[in-house]
Design a protein around this motif. Structure first.
Motif, mmCIF file in Angstrom:
data_model
loop_
_atom_site.group_PDB
_atom_site.id
_atom_site.type_symbol
_atom_site.label_atom_id
_atom_site.label_comp_id
_atom_site.label_asym_id
_atom_site.label_seq_id
_atom_site.Cartn_x
_atom_site.Cartn_y
_atom_site.Cartn_z
ATOM 1 N N ALA A 71 -11.724 -9.586 32.697
ATOM 2 C CA ALA A 71 -12.423 -10.474 31.759
ATOM 3 C C ALA A 71 -13.019 -11.625 32.554
ATOM 4 O O ALA A 71 -12.289 -12.369 33.207
ATOM 5 N N PRO A 72 -14.343 -11.789 32.534
ATOM 6 C CA PRO A 72 -14.949 -12.871 33.313
ATOM 7 C C PRO A 72 -14.536 -14.254 32.848
ATOM 8 O O PRO A 72 -14.500 -15.187 33.623
ATOM 9 N N HIS A 73 -14.231 -14.428 31.568
ATOM 10 C CA HIS A 73 -13.694 -15.686 31.072
ATOM 11 C C HIS A 73 -12.989 -15.432 29.736
ATOM 12 O O HIS A 73 -13.065 -14.333 29.175
ATOM 13 N N THR A 74 -12.296 -16.438 29.232
ATOM 14 C CA THR A 74 -11.481 -16.286 28.028
ATOM 15 C C THR A 74 -12.309 -15.783 26.842
ATOM 16 O O THR A 74 -13.424 -16.229 26.612
ATOM 17 N N SER A 75 -11.747 -14.827 26.108
ATOM 18 C CA SER A 75 -12.348 -14.269 24.882
ATOM 19 C C SER A 75 -13.651 -13.520 25.142
ATOM 20 O O SER A 75 -14.433 -13.297 24.228
ATOM 21 N N ALA A 76 -13.878 -13.159 26.393
ATOM 22 C CA ALA A 76 -15.105 -12.403 26.701
ATOM 23 C C ALA A 76 -14.807 -10.917 26.641
ATOM 24 O O ALA A 76 -13.657 -10.494 26.507
ATOM 25 N N GLY A 77 -15.850 -10.138 26.746
ATOM 26 C CA GLY A 77 -15.673 -8.710 26.897
ATOM 27 C C GLY A 77 -15.187 -8.408 28.307
ATOM 28 O O GLY A 77 -14.743 -9.296 29.039
ATOM 29 N N ARG A 78 -15.297 -7.151 28.700
ATOM 30 C CA ARG A 78 -14.788 -6.752 30.012
ATOM 31 C C ARG A 78 -15.918 -6.222 30.896
ATOM 32 O O ARG A 78 -16.911 -5.664 30.421
ATOM 33 N N LEU A 79 -15.721 -6.429 32.199
ATOM 34 C CA LEU A 79 -16.626 -5.923 33.228
ATOM 35 C C LEU A 79 -15.818 -5.093 34.215
ATOM 36 O O LEU A 79 -14.621 -5.326 34.389
ATOM 37 N N PRO A 80 -16.451 -4.141 34.903
ATOM 38 C CA PRO A 80 -15.722 -3.408 35.941
ATOM 39 C C PRO A 80 -15.490 -4.294 37.161
ATOM 40 O O PRO A 80 -16.338 -5.115 37.517
ATOM 41 N N THR A 81 -14.332 -4.172 37.785
ATOM 42 C CA THR A 81 -14.084 -4.830 39.063
ATOM 43 C C THR A 81 -14.802 -4.050 40.168
ATOM 44 O O THR A 81 -15.323 -2.951 39.933
ATOM 45 N N GLU A 82 -14.824 -4.615 41.370
ATOM 46 C CA GLU A 82 -15.413 -3.871 42.489
ATOM 47 C C GLU A 82 -14.638 -2.580 42.725
ATOM 48 O O GLU A 82 -15.227 -1.535 43.010
ATOM 49 N N MET A 83 -13.304 -2.637 42.592
ATOM 50 C CA MET A 83 -12.503 -1.427 42.739
ATOM 51 C C MET A 83 -12.839 -0.430 41.633
ATOM 52 O O MET A 83 -12.884 0.784 41.859
ATOM 53 N N GLY A 84 -13.085 -0.954 40.423
ATOM 54 C CA GLY A 84 -13.462 -0.077 39.324
ATOM 55 C C GLY A 84 -14.794 0.610 39.577
ATOM 56 O O GLY A 84 -14.952 1.812 39.319
ATOM 57 N N LEU A 85 -15.762 -0.146 40.098
ATOM 58 C CA LEU A 85 -17.059 0.451 40.434
ATOM 59 C C LEU A 85 -16.904 1.511 41.512
ATOM 60 O O LEU A 85 -17.529 2.581 41.452
ATOM 61 N N ARG A 86 -16.085 1.206 42.531
ATOM 62 C CA ARG A 86 -15.872 2.194 43.590
ATOM 63 C C ARG A 86 -15.236 3.457 43.031
ATOM 64 O O ARG A 86 -15.644 4.575 43.358
ATOM 65 N N PHE A 87 -14.234 3.301 42.168
ATOM 66 C CA PHE A 87 -13.592 4.461 41.562
ATOM 67 C C PHE A 87 -14.590 5.255 40.722
ATOM 68 O O PHE A 87 -14.635 6.482 40.769
ATOM 69 N N PHE A 88 -15.402 4.554 39.953
ATOM 70 C CA PHE A 88 -16.385 5.212 39.100
ATOM 71 C C PHE A 88 -17.387 6.001 39.942
ATOM 72 O O PHE A 88 -17.693 7.160 39.647
ATOM 73 N N VAL A 89 -17.891 5.365 41.014
ATOM 74 C CA VAL A 89 -18.880 6.022 41.878
ATOM 75 C C VAL A 89 -18.274 7.244 42.562
ATOM 76 O O VAL A 89 -18.897 8.304 42.654
ATOM 77 N N ASP A 90 -17.039 7.112 43.033
ATOM 78 C CA ASP A 90 -16.415 8.204 43.790
ATOM 79 C C ASP A 90 -15.900 9.330 42.899
ATOM 80 O O ASP A 90 -15.964 10.498 43.276
ATOM 81 N N ALA A 91 -15.362 8.987 41.720
ATOM 82 C CA ALA A 91 -14.637 9.985 40.932
ATOM 83 C C ALA A 91 -15.322 10.411 39.640
ATOM 84 O O ALA A 91 -15.018 11.489 39.112
ATOM 85 N N MET A 92 -16.236 9.601 39.124
ATOM 86 C CA MET A 92 -16.758 9.894 37.793
ATOM 87 C C MET A 92 -18.279 10.019 37.728
ATOM 88 O O MET A 92 -18.802 10.647 36.816
ATOM 89 N N MET A 93 -18.988 9.413 38.666
ATOM 90 C CA MET A 93 -20.440 9.431 38.579
ATOM 91 C C MET A 93 -21.001 10.774 39.027
ATOM 92 O O MET A 93 -20.535 11.364 40.006
ATOM 93 N N GLU A 94 -21.984 11.253 38.305
ATOM 94 C CA GLU A 94 -22.668 12.499 38.657
ATOM 95 C C GLU A 94 -24.009 12.161 39.294
ATOM 96 O O GLU A 94 -24.860 11.520 38.677
ATOM 97 N N PHE A 95 -24.164 12.571 40.544
ATOM 98 C CA PHE A 95 -25.407 12.305 41.269
ATOM 99 C C PHE A 95 -26.319 13.518 41.133
ATOM 100 O O PHE A 95 -26.011 14.602 41.643
ATOM 101 N N GLY A 96 -27.420 13.325 40.440
ATOM 102 C CA GLY A 96 -28.370 14.410 40.280
ATOM 103 C C GLY A 96 -29.275 14.530 41.487
ATOM 104 O O GLY A 96 -29.238 13.714 42.417
ATOM 105 N N ASP A 97 -30.102 15.538 41.488
ATOM 106 C CA ASP A 97 -31.083 15.716 42.555
ATOM 107 C C ASP A 97 -32.425 15.203 42.055
ATOM 108 O O ASP A 97 -32.647 15.049 40.849
ATOM 109 N N LEU A 98 -33.321 14.925 42.983
ATOM 110 C CA LEU A 98 -34.664 14.485 42.603
ATOM 111 C C LEU A 98 -35.462 15.659 42.066
ATOM 112 O O LEU A 98 -35.296 16.800 42.499
ATOM 113 N N SER A 99 -36.337 15.367 41.140
ATOM 114 C CA SER A 99 -37.247 16.409 40.643
ATOM 115 C C SER A 99 -38.339 16.655 41.678
ATOM 116 O O SER A 99 -38.535 15.861 42.611
#
Length: 362
Positions: A71-99
């Protein structure tokens, strides 16, 4: 700095339940699209299955405990941490090919126009401009001095123990270095050393010329006396040593893209740090070292990237190669951590392949 031990434990979450995956993906997708935190109520409405805001908050608490969101500040929504972004990129993101259309667009934009220099610098500029335009970030292309092809070298005596080494490359760019002369060196030795080097280095890179001279050390010793041979070594050492300190070329296009949608003072400060680093070329030779760690595209998120860690930027880079398949530079995109990784990674990868192909052509 991302805690690698925590990152390893995060990689074990590949089997986490669908609710965690869906909510985490929604938080990251929202961040990459808007840069804004997202709250439980909006997530509850957007999920494909029914889940109350209270249930979403419970899941978000689990994700926060794992270090994937914050949470970036009190009563705010949530953002991914740098570790979260790394996990997302490595484990969950699908990289397509160029057309095919995207590939052809890159190839067309990399082709020098009639008014554009067709030389090496011209190709680097085109690549940087093209990456900036397609990514909405800043395009970066860097080349090592050791890739420069030599045309002429000359020693000019300034005083008894000092001389100027003048080097001209095949694009007629001239650079000078001051060296110490061996004691007792006759004037004829300067001419002799220049002639010897020009006979052996023409059309070669600095690194290739040095390796060739080293490989034929016995020829140097046979053709030149001891003092002149020392002068040859001094001239090459001066130039090859200088290449380790800074890159030959750093071309950055699209810096203004980084200022779009930036309003918070802390964001402006981070961008200012990034611009300062780019202007000073601080430690940029490390990009070449990073690229040589392995083939393909490398992604550095936030503080993972020591070069621009103060700016909180992400860097997506890939090496490019000469006709001998040697890495001679690196290109990529710099931008905020919410770069469109899925789109930019294949773009950077293909651009590096196109540039490699173009500089390898005879």
């Amino acid at each position: 700095m991302i805690d690698r031990n925590m990152l390893l434990s995060a990689s074990e979450l590949a089997g986490m339940d669908d609710r965690l995956k869906d909510i985490f993906r929604h938080i990251v997708d929202s961040y990459l699209a808007t840069g804004d935190p997202v709250g439980s109520r909006n997530i509850s409405k957007a999920l494909p299955h029914s889940l109350s805001p209270a249930s979403v908050r419970n899941v978000m608490a689990d994700l926060e405990q794992l270090g994937l969101i914050y949470a970036p500040h009190t009563s705010a929504g949530r953002l991914p941490t740098e570790m979260g972004l790394r996990f997302f990129v490595d484990a969950m993101m699908e990289f397509g090919d160029l057309s095919n259309d995207e590939r052809h667009r890159i190839e067309r934009q990399m082709t020098p126009g009639h008014q554009q220099s067709a030389g090496f610098e011209g190709l680097l500029t085109k690549a940087s401009q093209m990456l900036s335009g397609l990514s909405s970030g800043a395009g970066l292309v860097m080349a090592s001095k050791q890739d420069r092809l030599l045309k002429h070298i000359e020693f000019v005596r300034l005083e008894a123990t000092k001389a100027l080494v003048v080097l001209v490359d095949e694009e007629d760019k001239v650079e000078n270095r001051l060296i110490d002369l061996p004691a007792g060196l006759p004037a004829s030795a300067l001419t002799e050393a220049s002639n010897f080097l020009n006979a052996h280095i023409s059309g070669k890179s600095l690194d290739a010329a040095r390796q060739d001279i080293e490989a034929h050390r016995h020829i140097v010793q046979q053709e030149l006396d001891e003092l002149t041979a020392k002068l040859v070594d001094a001239g090459l050492a001066t130039w090859t040593g200088a290449t380790l300190d800074q890159p030959q070329s750093l071309i950055v296009r699209g810096r203004s893209n980084l200022l779009e949608d930036v309003t918070a003072k802390e964001d402006l400060d981070r961008i200012r740090h990034l611009f300062d680093d780019l202007e000073s070329k601080r430690d940029l030779i490390q990009l070449l070292e990073l690229a040589q760690d392995g083939d393909g595209v490398r992604i550095y998120i936030g503080s993972e990237n020591q070069l621009f860690s103060l700016s909180g930027s992400s860097v997506i880079v890939s090496p490019y190669r000469n006709s001998e398949q040697k890495i001679v530079g690196v290109l990529g995109v710099i931008g905020p951590t919410r770069l469109n990784y899925a789109r930019i990674v294949p773009m950077v990868d293909y651009t590096a392949k196109v540039l490699s192909s173009m500089i390898s052509e005879p």
